[in-house]
Design a protein around this motif. Structure first.
Motif, short mmCIF file in Angstrom:
data_model
loop_
_atom_site.label_atom_id
_atom_site.label_comp_id
_atom_site.label_asym_id
_atom_site.label_seq_id
_atom_site.Cartn_x
_atom_site.Cartn_y
_atom_site.Cartn_z
N LEU A 1 -22.32 -14.45 -43.96
CA LEU A 1 -22.52 -13.02 -43.91
C LEU A 1 -21.39 -12.36 -43.15
N LYS A 2 -21.24 -11.07 -43.32
CA LYS A 2 -20.18 -10.35 -42.61
C LYS A 2 -20.68 -9.95 -41.23
N LYS A 3 -19.81 -10.11 -40.22
CA LYS A 3 -20.21 -9.73 -38.87
C LYS A 3 -20.13 -8.21 -38.72
N LYS A 4 -20.86 -7.70 -37.73
CA LYS A 4 -20.98 -6.27 -37.45
C LYS A 4 -21.50 -5.50 -38.66
N THR A 5 -22.42 -6.13 -39.39
CA THR A 5 -23.02 -5.51 -40.57
C THR A 5 -24.54 -5.61 -40.48
N THR A 6 -25.21 -4.59 -40.95
CA THR A 6 -26.67 -4.59 -40.98
C THR A 6 -27.14 -5.02 -42.36
N TYR A 7 -28.04 -6.00 -42.39
CA TYR A 7 -28.62 -6.49 -43.65
C TYR A 7 -30.11 -6.17 -43.67
N TYR A 8 -30.63 -5.99 -44.87
CA TYR A 8 -32.05 -5.72 -45.07
C TYR A 8 -32.63 -6.84 -45.93
N VAL A 9 -33.84 -7.28 -45.57
CA VAL A 9 -34.47 -8.43 -46.23
C VAL A 9 -35.90 -8.07 -46.61
N ARG A 10 -36.32 -8.57 -47.79
CA ARG A 10 -37.72 -8.43 -48.21
C ARG A 10 -38.11 -9.67 -49.01
N VAL A 11 -39.42 -9.95 -49.07
CA VAL A 11 -39.92 -11.17 -49.72
C VAL A 11 -41.15 -10.83 -50.53
N ARG A 12 -41.36 -11.57 -51.63
CA ARG A 12 -42.62 -11.47 -52.38
C ARG A 12 -42.95 -12.83 -52.96
N ALA A 13 -44.23 -13.05 -53.17
CA ALA A 13 -44.70 -14.33 -53.71
C ALA A 13 -44.85 -14.21 -55.22
N TYR A 14 -44.80 -15.38 -55.88
CA TYR A 14 -45.09 -15.38 -57.31
C TYR A 14 -45.95 -16.57 -57.66
N SER A 15 -46.71 -16.42 -58.73
CA SER A 15 -47.50 -17.51 -59.28
C SER A 15 -47.12 -17.65 -60.75
N VAL A 16 -47.42 -18.81 -61.32
CA VAL A 16 -47.07 -19.05 -62.72
C VAL A 16 -48.36 -19.17 -63.53
N THR A 17 -48.49 -18.32 -64.55
CA THR A 17 -49.65 -18.34 -65.44
C THR A 17 -49.16 -18.42 -66.88
N ASN A 18 -49.57 -19.43 -67.58
CA ASN A 18 -49.16 -19.65 -68.98
C ASN A 18 -47.65 -19.64 -69.15
N GLY A 19 -46.96 -20.19 -68.17
CA GLY A 19 -45.50 -20.28 -68.25
C GLY A 19 -44.76 -19.02 -67.85
N LYS A 20 -45.47 -17.98 -67.45
CA LYS A 20 -44.82 -16.73 -67.04
C LYS A 20 -45.04 -16.50 -65.55
N LYS A 21 -44.01 -16.00 -64.88
CA LYS A 21 -44.12 -15.70 -63.46
C LYS A 21 -44.77 -14.34 -63.26
N LYS A 22 -45.73 -14.30 -62.35
CA LYS A 22 -46.38 -13.04 -61.99
C LYS A 22 -46.08 -12.79 -60.52
#
Length: 86
Positions: A51-72
């Motif tokens: 990562l670059k120093k003296k820089t502000t980063y933003y982070v977010r996360v989400r979960a997923y599940s797999v149903t009939n081969g598709k990600k939800k």
């Protein structure tokens, strides 16, 4: 958390019935610009390097599940702000 130079480590809680997690990070608070990266993982802890120093980063996360081969996907978490100092 910032432990080593130009790195960022973040942890998140386990979600019931989740097959994996998708996380997004970048320098734009609204995750709109091309500098935003989105990746998937099955772990509950992620370390991002070069990562670059003296820089502000933003982070977010989400979960997923797999149903009939598709990600939800679930909802994105609250955005966290991390300042890279070293």
């Amino acid at each position: 958390k910032k432990k080593k130079k130009k790195t960022m480590t973040f942890k998140f809680r386990k979600v019931k019935n989740a097959k994996g997690y998708q996380y997004s990070y970048g320098t734009n608070k609204k995750f709109k610009k091309s500098k935003t990266k989105t990746k998937t993982t099955k772990k509950l802890s992620v370390t991002i390097k070069k990562l670059k120093k003296k820089t502000t980063y933003y982070v977010r996360v989400r979960a997923y599940s797999v149903t009939n081969g598709k990600k939800k996907y679930g909802k994105w978490s609250k955005t966290r702000k991390v300042k890279i100092k070293k």
